[in-house]
Design an enzyme around this catalytic site. Structure first.
Site, PDB file in Angstrom:
ATOM      1  N   GLU A 179       2.524  -6.448   7.243  1.00  0.00           N
ATOM      2  CA  GLU A 179       1.782  -5.371   7.899  1.00  0.00           C
ATOM      3  C   GLU A 179       2.032  -5.296   9.405  1.00  0.00           C
ATOM      4  OE1 GLU A 179      -0.629  -6.358   4.182  1.00  0.00           O
ATOM      5  OE2 GLU A 179       0.538  -7.462   5.679  1.00  0.00           O
TER       6      GLU A 179
ATOM      7  N   ALA B 299       0.829  -1.197   0.000  1.00  0.00           N
ATOM      8  CA  ALA B 299       0.000   0.000   0.000  1.00  0.00           C
ATOM      9  C   ALA B 299       0.870   1.256   0.000  1.00  0.00           C
ATOM     10  CB  ALA B 299      -0.915   0.001   1.218  1.00  0.00           C
TER      11      ALA B 299
ATOM     12  N   GLY C  25      -0.401  -5.313   0.339  1.00  0.00           N
ATOM     13  CA  GLY C  25      -1.483  -5.218  -0.622  1.00  0.00           C
ATOM     14  C   GLY C  25      -1.140  -5.842  -1.958  1.00  0.00           C
TER      15      GLY C  25
ATOM     16  N   GLU D  59      -1.790  -9.448  -1.493  1.00  0.00           N
ATOM     17  CA  GLU D  59      -3.245  -9.622  -1.465  1.00  0.00           C
ATOM     18  C   GLU D  59      -3.838  -9.531  -2.874  1.00  0.00           C
ATOM     19  OE1 GLU D  59      -4.553  -7.976   2.893  1.00  0.00           O
ATOM     20  OE2 GLU D  59      -3.658  -6.531   1.500  1.00  0.00           O
TER      21      GLU D  59
END
Length: 259
Positions: A131, A63, A108, A111
């Site tokens: 994270e 992210a 991310g 993901e």
């Protein structure tokens, strides 16, 4: 649609490319463009399979921390909800989807790769859900899709430690499906996708839907759904073509029309 994510089509294969050099950080703009590209790929009939690609150097390193660092809980909920919507659209895309992973696929980015049906990985890639090292947890599917893919114990190890895994460990864990030299990743992904270009579109979509839905229900319910999906395909042209071809010519020679 902006330019943070692009969609290009060649010979029935759509390529969704992340375009935020150098590391493809997942920003608000990228989320919006990804959602638009996923929706387009789903609706455009000439696209029969999809490659998700970050370019030759990196898939997506996570992210955009600069964007999210100052957000509070409600603001982050909105931000994460938008990313979740984009990833859900990619996951639900009713066509075969392959992730072509080079360099880093972290947070991310990992993901995002989890949303694909199949993952082809460069031999020098690194994947992970780091994270926890930022004082948070995965918020766009890492605790859910990763667990369903590799099992709870292995997922907890990756998420609790935040460690990166190399390509061979990712393959051993079941996090990726194939490892190839870095320079072959995209071509290998396109070759995987291209095998479905002349396939029975509705049968492939039904197979994907039945498998994915079955992960969220008990076996009996999954079997009922599978039977319904199976029976519904007997109202398609491709079923008539496929079975007539089998009876006349044997298996594997049908020329499907996608209806």
């Amino acid at each position: 649609m902006g330019d943070a994510v692009t969609l290009e089509v060649a010979d029935g294969v759509g390529t969704i490319t992340l375009n935020r050099p150098k590391m493809n950080p997942i920003s608000r703009a990228l989320q919006d463009d990804l959602l638009e590209c996923a929706n387009q790929a789903a609706s455009r009939e000439e696209i029969r399979a999809v490659v998700v690609w970050g370019g030759p150097k990196v898939f997506a390193a996570g992210a955009d921390i600069k964007e999210m660092a100052a957000l509070d809980g409600p603001q982050m909920s909105q931000w994460a909800g938008r990313l979740g919507e984009a990833l859900d659209a990619l996951t639900a895309l009713p066509k075969p989807v392959v992730a072509a992973i080079t360099g880093f696929a972290l947070g991310g980015g990992c993901e995002l790769a989890l949303c694909a049906d199949y993952r082809i990985c460069a031999d020098n890639a690194k994947l992970g859900q780091p994270e926890v090292l930022l004082g948070v947890i995965p918020g766009a599917g890492g605790t859910q899709r990763l667990t369903r893919l590799i099992g709870p114990s292995k997922a907890k190890d990756l998420i609790y430690t935040g460690r990166f895994v190399d390509a061979q460990e990712a393959l051993a864990l079941g996090l990726v499906d194939r490892v190839v030299p870095a320079e072959e990743v995209y071509d290998s992904a396109v070759a995987w996708a291209r095998q479905f270009v002349g396939g029975p579109v509705r049968a492939l979509a039904a197979a994907k839907d039945a498998i994915d839905r079955g992960l969220d229900v008990d076996l009996a319910e999954g079997l009922r759904y599978e039977q319904q999906a199976f029976a519904s395909l007997f109202d398609t042209e491709d079923q008539k073509i496929g079975m007539a071809s089998f009876l006349e010519h044997g298996p594997g020679k049908a020329r499907f029309v996608g209806r």
